[in-house]
Scaffold this motif. Structure first.
Motif, PDB file in Angstrom:
ATOM      1  N   ASN A  11      32.993  83.663  69.765  1.00 49.50           N
ATOM      2  CA  ASN A  11      33.144  85.123  69.678  1.00 49.50           C
ATOM      3  C   ASN A  11      32.743  85.838  70.958  1.00 49.50           C
ATOM      4  N   GLN A  40      44.138  83.992  64.189  1.00 48.78           N
ATOM      5  CA  GLN A  40      42.701  83.685  64.183  1.00 48.78           C
ATOM      6  C   GLN A  40      41.910  84.786  64.890  1.00 48.78           C
ATOM      7  N   LYS A  44      38.990  87.721  63.301  1.00 49.79           N
ATOM      8  CA  LYS A  44      37.646  87.998  63.814  1.00 49.79           C
ATOM      9  C   LYS A  44      37.544  89.366  64.483  1.00 49.79           C
TER      10      LYS A  44
END
Length: 201
Positions: A11, A40, A44
């Protein structure tokens, strides 16, 4: 690719890594994996306007125009100053002959990013596609108030002024110096405007 995937998993630098990884896959001829990476990323970072924009471009490349439109509109909704998303969406709408909607997208872009006044040229050209000379002319003239050095805009405005019966105004607009680019064409148009407006010796 492995390094980008590691960043994506952590992240840290998520958006840049995800976009770069997706582009690598797409450039390698693997749009399916490119889209999976963006899926994906968006799981996030659901507010990534750039990810929606790029996913929309991939969908468009794959022929999914409806999916592309949804993603491009989502990109604009998330970042109303993202000019590339407006241009991509307007291009899609133009290519599918949805001209009024494309014009509306460009007008929305102008409302959100007034410094992007150059899109008035695109709006003018779209009005010309609809044979709406007056509205096209209005856009060219508004553009020229901010940038009077654009020769093509000046030429098109001159032609349209003649078309809508305002040839005397075209005479003034087309009065350019002899060494200006395309001066010969301007002088020809100006001579025609003089003739149409009755200003012939």
């Amino acid at each position: 690719i492995a390094e980008y995937r590691a960043v994506l998993a952590l992240n840290d630098g998520l958006e840049e890594a995800g976009l770069a990884l997706s582009k690598l896959h797409f450039d390698a001829g693997d749009p399916e994996t490119a889209q999976e990476v963006l899926d994906q990323l968006l799981a996030k970072a659901p507010r990534s306007a750039r990810a929606y924009h790029y996913r929309g471009l991939i969908a468009l490349q794959g022929g999914d125009k409806a999916g592309a439109e949804l993603d491009l509109r989502k990109s604009i909704a998330l970042d109303s100053s993202f000019q590339r998303a407006y241009n991509s969406l307007a291009g899609l709408l133009t290519d599918t002959n949805r001209i009024p909607e494309a014009i509306a997208v460009y007008e929305q872009m102008l409302g959100s990013t007034p410094q992007a006044y150059h899109v008035r040229l695109q709006i003018a050209q779209l009005f010309e596609k609809q044979n709406d000379s007056q509205r096209a002319l209005d856009q060219y003239l508004q553009f020229l108030r901010l940038d009077d050095t654009n020769a093509d805009a000046r030429r098109r405005a001159g032609v349209l002024l003649i078309d809508v019966g305002r040839a005397s105004e075209a005479v003034d607009l087309l009065n350019v110096s002899p060494d200006q680019d395309g001066a010969g064409h301007f002088h020809f148009l100006r001579a025609y405007a003089l003739e149409v407006s009755g200003q012939v010796d």
